[in-house]
Every structure is written in C-alpha cells, then in structure tokens.
Scaffold this active site. Structure first.
Site, PDB file in Angstrom:
ATOM      1  N   CYS A  36      39.942 -36.189 -21.515  1.00 15.53           N
ATOM      2  CA  CYS A  36      40.095 -36.852 -22.803  1.00 15.53           C
ATOM      3  C   CYS A  36      41.308 -37.772 -22.779  1.00 15.53           C
ATOM      4  O   CYS A  36      42.021 -37.866 -21.783  1.00 15.53           O
ATOM      5  CB  CYS A  36      40.221 -35.838 -23.936  1.00 15.53           C
ATOM      6  SG  CYS A  36      41.754 -34.872 -23.858  1.00 15.53           S
ATOM      7  N   CYS A  74      44.664 -36.368 -21.737  1.00 14.71           N
ATOM      8  CA  CYS A  74      44.872 -36.238 -20.293  1.00 14.71           C
ATOM      9  C   CYS A  74      45.448 -37.525 -19.719  1.00 14.71           C
ATOM     10  O   CYS A  74      46.313 -37.494 -18.836  1.00 14.71           O
ATOM     11  CB  CYS A  74      43.554 -35.915 -19.588  1.00 14.71           C
ATOM     12  SG  CYS A  74      42.825 -34.337 -20.075  1.00 14.71           S
ATOM     13  N   ASP A  87      46.427 -77.600 -11.341  1.00 18.58           N
ATOM     14  CA  ASP A  87      46.023 -76.983 -12.604  1.00 18.58           C
ATOM     15  C   ASP A  87      46.640 -75.602 -12.790  1.00 18.58           C
ATOM     16  O   ASP A  87      46.590 -75.047 -13.895  1.00 18.58           O
ATOM     17  CB  ASP A  87      44.491 -76.841 -12.681  1.00 18.58           C
ATOM     18  CG  ASP A  87      43.787 -78.186 -12.677  1.00 18.58           C
ATOM     19  OD1 ASP A  87      44.353 -79.140 -13.243  1.00 18.58           O
ATOM     20  OD2 ASP A  87      42.687 -78.286 -12.107  1.00 18.58           O
ATOM     21  N   ASP A  99      40.527 -76.345 -11.686  1.00 16.44           N
ATOM     22  CA  ASP A  99      40.116 -75.940 -10.341  1.00 16.44           C
ATOM     23  C   ASP A  99      41.126 -76.271  -9.259  1.00 16.44           C
ATOM     24  O   ASP A  99      41.016 -75.777  -8.144  1.00 16.44           O
ATOM     25  CB  ASP A  99      38.780 -76.593  -9.973  1.00 16.44           C
ATOM     26  CG  ASP A  99      38.933 -78.086  -9.694  1.00 16.44           C
ATOM     27  OD1 ASP A  99      39.744 -78.734 -10.385  1.00 16.44           O
ATOM     28  OD2 ASP A  99      38.246 -78.595  -8.807  1.00 16.44           O
ATOM     29  N   ASP A 132      40.323 -79.615 -17.341  1.00 18.15           N
ATOM     30  CA  ASP A 132      40.742 -80.628 -16.380  1.00 18.15           C
ATOM     31  C   ASP A 132      39.510 -81.484 -16.093  1.00 18.15           C
ATOM     32  O   ASP A 132      38.378 -81.001 -16.156  1.00 18.15           O
ATOM     33  CB  ASP A 132      41.245 -79.954 -15.106  1.00 18.15           C
ATOM     34  CG  ASP A 132      41.463 -80.946 -13.992  1.00 18.15           C
ATOM     35  OD1 ASP A 132      42.268 -81.876 -14.183  1.00 18.15           O
ATOM     36  OD2 ASP A 132      40.817 -80.804 -12.941  1.00 18.15           O
TER      37      ASP A 132
END
Length: 749
Positions: free
Chosen positions: A25, A28, A633, A629, A424
C-alpha cells in the site's frame, strides 16, 4: 544483475534500480523511501508501488549498494534485482494458487450466510469452522503478520498491519466465544473471508499491473535471441545476441528482426519499424541506409554493419526511457504520500474509538469488536497507493506503442495544461533538407569557381544549408579544394581560408554586421526574399576590405502533414508559434504555406535567443510546449514547460526534452498532449475513488452498516477498480486530424 547507471545530472552520482518485494500500500512506499533516504550517501530515493521498484541516486562507494539493499531488508521488504521482479510477474496467473486455496477453505464458512437468505438456518460445527479458518488465518495470511510486524518495529503502519489486527481480532473473538460459552455462532468466516478477499484483490492488482507493463514486454520481445554473424570467408555463424560486437557484419534474412543498429552494406529491402516508431508502412532501405535493432526485415536478405549493440541500441534506449517514465513519481503523488504517512495510525485510532463507542453504548463486546474490525479492513489504503502510478504506467505504455516516448512523469502531468505550442521551423515543420535553388555570383566573378569555394568552406559543417551547398557542387562535378582554419561563428556562419584567400559565408544579418556592401546583388535579394528563400552570402577578405562574391538562396519544403497537425492543434484552442532564424520574408512565406498568420511567426531569431523567446512566453502566463529537433533547439526545449523532441533530430535535443516523438511526425504533438490530458484525468478519477471508498466506507463501518466480509470485498474492489480504470487508457487512439485550419482568436506575439 541490478540495473545501475551514472546517467544523473551530476557525474559523481550513480543511480540504482531495485525491485522491492512485499509492498502492499501507499504506507509501504513512504516507509521504504524513508529507510533508503537514511542510508549514508543516498541523495534521493523514489519508490513506485505499481512497478514494485525503487530508483536510488547515491554517491558511489564500495559498500553503497549493499547498504541500500540492507536498508530495504531491515525495513521489512525484499530487495530484488529488476530481472527477478520481471520473472515474478512472468505470467498473469502467477500467485493464483494461494488465492484459490484460501477461497476453497473459506467457501464452506460462507455457505451458512448464503443459506440464511433462503430461510435456512444452520451452522457448521465450531471445530470444523476452526479447522477451515485457522490455515487461512495463520498459513495463507502469514504474509500480513510478517509485514505488519516489520511495520510496527519501524514505528509505522501499513495495509498488512490493518488486515492482521482486524482478522486476528475476529479469529480471537471466535475462539473466546467457542471456548468460553460453547457457542456455535462464531465469526471465523469474517477473518477467513477477509483474508481470501484481500489475497484475491492483490492478485487482481498484480494481473492488472502485468497488463500495464505490456508495452515494456512488447519492446523487449523485439530483441532476437540469435544473430547471423559473417566470419572469415563469409561463413555465417549463429551467435547469441549478447556476443555481437560493434563492427561485426550481420546477415538479416526475410522475416527476421534486425539484431543491432547499423547500416546496410549489401542488399535492398523494406523494413517494418512500426513497433519502434508507430509508422505503419514498411520503409524502403538500400545500401548505406540506417537500420534499427528490433525492426522487421519485410522482404530481401541483406548484410549490415553493426554500429551499436546491447544497451547502446535505439531499442535499448527506448526501453530504458519507458521504464524510467513508468518508475517515476508524478508531482501529484507527493500529496498522496503525505496523506498515507498518517493514514494508518489515524485509522487505528478510529477503530479504537469505534470499539469504545459501541461498547460504552451498551453493545456486546463481540459486536463492538466486529464493527472495529470492519473499520480496519475497509480503510486499507491499497487503492490510494496505486491511483497515480497505475495511470502513469498505462499512459506511458500506450504512448510508447504509438511512437511517443514520455521520458518523465512530470512532463506527462504538465502537458495537459499546455496552452501554447511553439515549433522550430527547419526539420520540425519542414523536411529539413533545404536545396540550393539559386547561386548568383557577384559581377565580375566566375559562378563555378565561387560555388567551389563555397562548398569548400562548408565541407566541415553538418548544417542543413552547408550540406545543400556541398550537394550542389557534387551535382555539377566540381573539384572542391581543401579548406584550412575553418571556424564556426555561432548563429551567423563560417569563416576560413582556401589556399591564400580568406572567406566568410553566412546570413545577411552577419553581412550587415560586418559592414559588407551588398549593393551589387541587392536586386537579386529583393527578387528572392519574397519567394520565401533563405539567403546567405559569401565574401572575401581583401586589402580593400570584405568584398561580396556570391549570393545563395535555399528553399525547404514543409512536411506533408505539418499543416494538418497545426490545424488540429488550433482547433483544440491552442496558441501556435513558429521560431526561425530565417529573414522575416522567408519565414512568413513558409508560415503562409503552413497556415500560420503573420503574428504567429517569430523570424530572425538567433539560436541562443530561442530559449529567451520561450521564457518570455512563460513569463506572460502561458504554459508552453516547445517542439524542436536540432542541437540549437536544446536550450529552448529545456526552457519550455514541456519539451517535445523529434527522434529524427539530435540526441542533445532528445535529452533536453521530456517527450520524444519517434517518427518525427508533428501530428504526434496533438497525440502527446491528448494522452497527457487523459492520463491526468485518470489520475484524478482514481484518487477520487480511492479517497471516496475510505471517506464513505469508514463512517459506514463505524456506524455498523458494514460487516467485515462486506468491508473486505469493498476494499478489494477499490484496488481493482483503480487498476481497471487506469487500463482503459490502453484503448486510446490518435487524435482525428483536422483538414482545414480555421481562424483562431489566439496568437503568439
């Protein structure tokens, strides 16, 4: 072996992924985390109930790992390797035997209760009830006593402690009534059935967890066990995949999976990469083409050169990213952990008050005790600990199957609040392979000679525009002289020497900063700019200063799906923006082709200024997603609330982003945001139901409206309902596209 790496922000730290056995649970989770954080050298410890694992960041030392494992064991749990944890869940039917046995022993105890519904009043002999209930209580239920005792020794509470106390009270009360008064009306069925129901609930949870990790198992199954390695004399030898080395030449036959990352040396084929990228159609591959381990060779036999094997392959990195995301803890989980830390002690107090209240009001001791037992049983916080991680596991899993890698839980949780998406331009919204569409030599200069000089200056660069110049020179069959002293000028261009002559090549802005006289080609600039071309110039350093030698015009094509992707996002009410380093005319021309308005285009932005533009949008109160990419960037991706990187780009961009789009399709941006929205919705629904069960169930049990058996069923149902609700995310499908881009009230300024 246990997964260990040093892929943390601080190179002096290491991270350890450890399986944790015995957690039941949310309490824990907090207990294991506290135990780990007390180990000398441990910086952070994050424990996940749904994956039954922990990620520990620590300062490496000779005994660090042993101390970490000892801390887990001393806290009352079992430290496991990740592989052992995977084996423990090797089948959805694992662990069902104790459930079946407990239900078989409990069923005869329940039959008299069922018979009463039909007007039949009979009861099993007390000795038979004892014989049926005791093995369930102390044999099959031993796990609750063991875990509950460890919790008590640590000064905390957990679900096991509540079950152990509650069922022991029911069993003990039955023994007292039987031995003291000889009564046949006992409560053995309450304790036995509660344990059986709890075991059933935990098994159903484990079965649901098995389904939430389906994405990981599907990715792991992509690895072939054997590779065909070409040895001396081109003889094929079948070797285990673990023995394949970088540089090996591998044969891949039709229908087989590619064993490693590399390039094709011989043969033509089509490769099915759908499990890695989400792209449904096979991709044509020839000599020199890159292939990815785990993809399927759809037709022809080919020979490849292995360039990445084992843990360095793209597939291994994808698996690692998905595992990291599923093991991570979302920010909203901190609230749950804080509640769980005090929940069990509060429940025990409420149960004590319930017993005292009923007893003082004149109820029999056995009746008061049964009501207290019902409180203890229904209050078990199993669902509370599963609510968030179960949804995150399901969300990241379905995202991975569709080519969306969510690298951290925080990105998943934040993405649903995004109101502004900034792209971009080059390589993200466009194909990223610009062509040299015009090369104009200055008056008095030879065009062929100047193109050769330009190609020479660009020979040391991987920039898309540089590659376009080199490609144009190759097409004309030009002999390109070797340059010397090449130097990149960030955001502007390149300078260097070709023989005894010194050149600079770069943007119009740089030329203006250098004070170059561009009048000789001004008319060409005015002609090409409105067409959307990206312009560069080349100048030579002479005794008279910098002299213009040539003008170059580059054109890129928008990705076929880009306009549709932007229209879909706009239709969902999102603000859009495009950042480009191009001159404004070129950027606006591309924006028109993509369906963007003039005020949505940010042009002439230097790479170093992209992050500042994103930060300015955030400062204006927007929640910003940045999609890019390239290496340049990366700062903007890190500066955004959520960064989305194209896997077709650079590793630097992917490491800076929280989400990676595996097939470079910008339509996946809408999918990533939609998965985030649905996952967060599931988290909220799960937390609501987890709290609702307890908020409604505890008072009902305390007031006597629920007996322990019904309370046990409700408690088990709460955990199962949370897991089932999370699994509904697996039915997610990509957002339907919008064919037209309607006008939008919002824009990026």
């Amino acid at each position: 072996m246990t997964a260990i790496s040093s892929s943390t922000s601080d190179a002096s730290l290491a991270s350890l992924d450890l399986g944790i056995g015995g957690m039941t649970c949310a309490s824990c989770v907090g207990r294991v985390e506290r135990a780990l954080q007390r180990v000398p050298g441990v910086q952070t410890a994050t424990v996940n109930l749904a994956t039954e694992s922990a990620r520990v960041v620590f300062t490496p030392s000779e005994q660090a790992q042993a101390q970490i494992r000892r801390a887990v064991r001393d806290a009352g749990y079992e430290p496991r390797t990740r592989e052992a944890s995977a084996v423990a869940q090797a089948s959805p039917w694992t662990g069902f035997a104790p459930v079946a046995l407990s239900m078989a022993l409990s069923l005869p105890l329940v039959l008299p209760m069922v018979a009463e519904l039909f007007g039949r009043h009979w009861m099993l002999p007390a000795w038979l009830q004892f014989m049926l209930a005791t093995p369930v209580q102390f044999g099959l239920g031993a796990r609750f006593y063991k875990a509950g005792w460890h919790a008590l020794r640590a000064g905390t509470g957990n679900m096991d402690l509540l079950v152990a106390i509650g069922t022991s009270a029911g069993w003990g009360l039955s023994m007292w009534l039987w031995l003291a008064s000889g009564s046949q009306h006992l409560y053995f069925e309450a304790s036995a059935v509660v344990i059986a129901l709890v075991l059933l609930g935990k098994w159903l949870e484990a079965r649901a967890k098995y389904q939430t990790t389906a994405a990981i198992r599907a990715l792991q199954a992509l690895r072939p066990e054997v590779a065909h390695v070409l040895q001396a004399g081109d003889q094929e030898a079948d070797l285990p995949l673990t023995e394949v080395l970088v540089g090996d030449r591998l044969v891949v036959r039709p229908g087989e999976r590619v064993p490693a990352d590399g390039t094709i040396e011989q043969g033509l084929t089509h490769i099915d990469e759908s499990m890695l990228t989400g792209e449904p159609l096979p991709v044509s591959k020839g000599v020199g083409a890159r292939v990815t381990g785990g993809s399927i060779n759809a037709e022809g036999r080919f020979v490849m050169h292995a360039q990445a094997v084992g843990g360095e392959t793209v597939l291994a990195q994808i698996i690692r990213l998905v595992e990291d995301a599923q093991a991570a803890k979302a920010p909203i989980q901190r609230l749950v952990d804080q509640v769980a830390a005090v929940f069990v002690p509060v429940v025990i107090v409420i149960a004590a008050i319930t017993f005292a209240g009923w007893w003082l009001s004149g109820a029999a001791v056995e009746s008061a005790l049964i009501h207290a037992v019902a409180v203890l049983v229904i209050a078990c916080p199993c669902a509370l600990g599963l609510a968030t991680p179960a949804a995150i596991m399901a969300g990241t899993g379905v995202a991975a199957r569709h080519g969306i890698l969510i690298q951290d839980a925080q990105a998943l949780e934040i993405a649903h609040r995004v109101d502004t998406v900034v792209f971009d331009k080059t390589g993200t919204l466009t194909v990223g392979q610009p062509r040299l569409v015009a090369f104009v030599a200055a008056p008095g200069c030879d065009e062929t000679e100047q193109l050769g000089m330009a190609a020479s200056l660009q020979s040391g660069s991987e920039h898309p525009l540089a590659r376009a110049v080199q490609a144009a020179a190759r097409e004309r069959g030009l002999k390109v002289p070797s340059p010397e002293g090449l130097r990149a000028v960030a955001g502007r261009g390149t300078e260097g020497e070709v023989g005894v002559r010194s050149y600079r090549i770069g943007s119009l802005r740089w030329m203006q900063e250098l004070g170059v006289d561009t009048a000789p080609l001004a008319s060409e600039v005015l002609r090409l700019q409105p067409q959307g071309a990206t312009l560069s110039m080349m100048v030579e350093a002479t005794t008279e200063g910098l002299v213009l030698r040539a003008l170059m015009a580059f054109a890129d094509e928008p990705k076929p799906e880009a306009r549709e992707a932007l229209a879909t996002l706009r239709a969902r009410g999102l603000r859009l923006g495009m950042i480009s380093g191009d001159n404004r005319a070129a950027a606006l021309a591309m924006g028109v082709r993509l369906g963007l308005r003039e005020d949505e285009v940010m042009a002439e932005v230097l790479p170093g200024d992209k992050a500042a533009r994103v930060a300015a949008l955030r400062a204006g109160g927007h929640v910003v997603a940045m999609v890019g990419d390239g290496v340049n960037d990366a700062p903007a991706l890190a500066a955004a609330d959520v960064g989305l990187a194209m896997a077709t780009g650079t590793d630097v961009a992917m490491h800076a982003a929280g989400i990676t789009l595996m097939r470079g399709d910008v339509r996946l941006v809408a999918g990533a945001l939609d998965i985030s929205r649905r996952t967060v919705r599931k988290i909220r629904q799960n937390l609501f139901w987890a709290f609702a069960y307890n908020v409604a169930g505890i008072p009902l049990a305390a007031l006597g409206y629920l007996n322990p058996v019904v309370a046990g069923a409700a408690m088990a149902l709460s955990s199962v309902s949370v897991m089932t609700n999370a699994l509904l995310l697996r039915r997610w499908r990509e957002v339907p596209p919008v064919s037209a881009a309607p006008s939008a009230p919002h824009s990026v300024g």
